[in-house]
Design an enzyme around this catalytic site. Structure first.
Site, mmCIF file in Angstrom:
data_model
loop_
_atom_site.group_PDB
_atom_site.id
_atom_site.type_symbol
_atom_site.label_atom_id
_atom_site.label_comp_id
_atom_site.label_asym_id
_atom_site.label_seq_id
_atom_site.Cartn_x
_atom_site.Cartn_y
_atom_site.Cartn_z
ATOM 1 C CE LYS A 14 -2.066 -1.181 3.865
ATOM 2 N NZ LYS A 14 -1.514 -2.511 4.198
ATOM 3 N NE ARG A 89 -3.996 -1.409 9.151
ATOM 4 C CZ ARG A 89 -2.987 -0.865 8.471
ATOM 5 N NH1 ARG A 89 -3.062 0.367 8.047
ATOM 6 N NH2 ARG A 89 -1.905 -1.572 8.218
ATOM 7 N NE ARG A 134 6.959 -0.422 9.830
ATOM 8 C CZ ARG A 134 5.870 -0.309 9.091
ATOM 9 N NH1 ARG A 134 5.895 0.420 7.993
ATOM 10 N NH2 ARG A 134 4.759 -0.921 9.434
HETATM 11 P P1 B4P Z 1 4.618 -1.549 2.097
HETATM 12 O O1 B4P Z 1 4.191 -0.857 0.840
HETATM 13 O O2 B4P Z 1 5.427 -0.743 3.045
HETATM 14 O O3 B4P Z 1 3.421 -2.209 2.865
HETATM 15 P P2 B4P Z 1 2.109 -1.628 3.522
HETATM 16 O O4 B4P Z 1 1.034 -2.458 2.936
HETATM 17 O O5 B4P Z 1 2.002 -0.143 3.329
HETATM 18 O O6 B4P Z 1 2.456 -1.904 5.049
HETATM 19 P P3 B4P Z 1 1.795 -1.917 6.483
HETATM 20 O O7 B4P Z 1 0.390 -2.404 6.423
HETATM 21 O O8 B4P Z 1 2.773 -2.671 7.293
HETATM 22 O O9 B4P Z 1 1.905 -0.490 7.068
HETATM 23 P P4 B4P Z 1 1.072 0.632 7.783
HETATM 24 O O10 B4P Z 1 2.080 1.682 7.876
HETATM 25 O O11 B4P Z 1 -0.198 0.956 7.075
HETATM 26 O O12 B4P Z 1 5.409 -2.849 1.644
HETATM 27 C C1 B4P Z 1 6.048 -3.711 2.544
HETATM 28 C C2 B4P Z 1 7.378 -4.201 1.998
HETATM 29 O O13 B4P Z 1 7.173 -4.933 0.792
HETATM 30 C C3 B4P Z 1 8.335 -3.064 1.641
HETATM 31 O O14 B4P Z 1 9.614 -3.391 2.075
HETATM 32 C C4 B4P Z 1 8.278 -2.999 0.114
HETATM 33 O O15 B4P Z 1 9.491 -2.559 -0.462
HETATM 34 C C5 B4P Z 1 7.975 -4.430 -0.253
HETATM 35 N N1 B4P Z 1 7.189 -4.525 -1.489
HETATM 36 C C6 B4P Z 1 6.106 -3.780 -1.828
HETATM 37 N N2 B4P Z 1 5.636 -4.148 -3.037
HETATM 38 C C7 B4P Z 1 6.437 -5.179 -3.456
HETATM 39 C C8 B4P Z 1 6.458 -6.000 -4.650
HETATM 40 N N3 B4P Z 1 5.581 -5.846 -5.646
HETATM 41 N N4 B4P Z 1 7.403 -6.955 -4.734
HETATM 42 C C9 B4P Z 1 8.312 -7.124 -3.748
HETATM 43 N N5 B4P Z 1 8.360 -6.378 -2.611
HETATM 44 C C10 B4P Z 1 7.425 -5.412 -2.481
HETATM 45 O O16 B4P Z 1 0.642 0.123 9.253
HETATM 46 C C11 B4P Z 1 1.520 -0.065 10.351
HETATM 47 C C12 B4P Z 1 0.752 -0.222 11.672
HETATM 48 O O17 B4P Z 1 0.114 1.051 12.048
HETATM 49 C C13 B4P Z 1 -0.431 -1.208 11.689
HETATM 50 O O18 B4P Z 1 -0.006 -2.534 11.962
HETATM 51 C C14 B4P Z 1 -1.339 -0.636 12.825
HETATM 52 O O19 B4P Z 1 -0.906 -1.018 14.100
HETATM 53 C C15 B4P Z 1 -1.163 0.854 12.698
HETATM 54 N N6 B4P Z 1 -2.233 1.471 11.870
HETATM 55 C C16 B4P Z 1 -2.056 2.070 10.655
HETATM 56 N N7 B4P Z 1 -3.232 2.492 10.155
HETATM 57 C C17 B4P Z 1 -4.186 2.150 11.064
HETATM 58 C C18 B4P Z 1 -5.603 2.287 11.100
HETATM 59 N N8 B4P Z 1 -6.283 2.865 10.086
HETATM 60 N N9 B4P Z 1 -6.286 1.816 12.188
HETATM 61 C C19 B4P Z 1 -5.632 1.259 13.205
HETATM 62 N N10 B4P Z 1 -4.288 1.080 13.233
HETATM 63 C C20 B4P Z 1 -3.561 1.520 12.173
#
Ligand code: B4P
Length: 196
Positions: A14, A89, A134
């Protein structure tokens, strides 16, 4: 205004894809994960509270994240559109978002849902953890986050499916390849998105 939700389990890409989409379209990027990490880094009272919850792999409370998003929407009245990354979420967050946007005479156009198998999510997050440091990217917390996703976040996809707004996109492959698929899904609704 054109507003998109980028949806998917932890590590589905995302954050990665949002960064590319804001380069291509004129969206304002709102990531609750980034906002919470900023609050943690600044050691605000909210940040200290959120740190504990995030390190347990749990979701931060709806009140906190809804309040954060509401502030940013208010600050950006008049922009072309928002990309909501990692929000909503929970069903309560999805309902609050609909109410909030309705008050500004706008709505969610599409919920783009990234499909990635769980073993690959784990692999990606463990890999990210090595470089990013992280504290939620370790094996135990990742399992808890995926469990929390299945329990509280997965139903949000049905919420948008019922409104005929869910667009499922294969999130496996090169980052650029996945980005092309997302843009194709967004652009497919040309009538709604002519002015992006
Ligand atoms: P990201 O792109 O960083 O993944 P994400 O889905 O954004 O991550 P996440 O759900 O952990 O984060 P968030 O900050 O929202 O990709 C992950 C990895 O994969 C990276 O290293 C990237 O390079 C790699 N990658 C991506 N695409 C790829 C591909 N095609 N091929 C290979 N590698 C690839 O949330 C963090 C925490 O914050 C949650 O757990 C929760 O506790 C809290 N939080 C956030 N929003 C919330 C909400 N609305 N309500 C309640 N809690 C919340």
């Amino acid at each position: 205004m054109v507003n998109i939700v980028l949806f998917g389990p932890p590590g589905s890409g995302k954050g990665t894809q949002s960064a590319l989409l804001v380069e291509h379209y004129r969206f304002v990027h709102l990531s609750t994960g980034d906002m919470l990490r900023e609050a943690i880094a600044a050691k605000t009272p909210l940040g200290l509270k959120a740190k504990e919850v995030i390190e347990q792999g749990k979701l931060v409370s709806d009140d906190i994240v809804i309040g954060m998003i509401e502030n940013r929407v208010e600050e950006n009245v008049g922009v072309f559109g928002f990309i909501f990354d990692g929000f909503p979420r929970t069903i309560a967050q999805a309902e609050a978002l609909d109410d909030m946007l309705e008050r500004h005479s706008t709505f969610i156009a599409d919920c783009v849902s990234l499909q990635v198998p769980f073993d690959l999510l784990k692999e990606r997050l463990l890999e990210r953890g090595k470089a990013s440091g992280r504290s939620d990217d370790n094996e135990e917390t990742i399992s808890k986050r995926i469990h929390e996703y299945l329990d509280k976040t997965a139903p949000v996809a049905d919420y948008y499916a019922k409104q005929s707004k869910l667009r499922e996109v294969d999130g496996v492959g090169e980052i650029e390849e996945v980005n092309q698929r997302i843009k194709a899904a967004i652009d497919a609704d040309t009538e709604h998105h002519q002015n992006i």
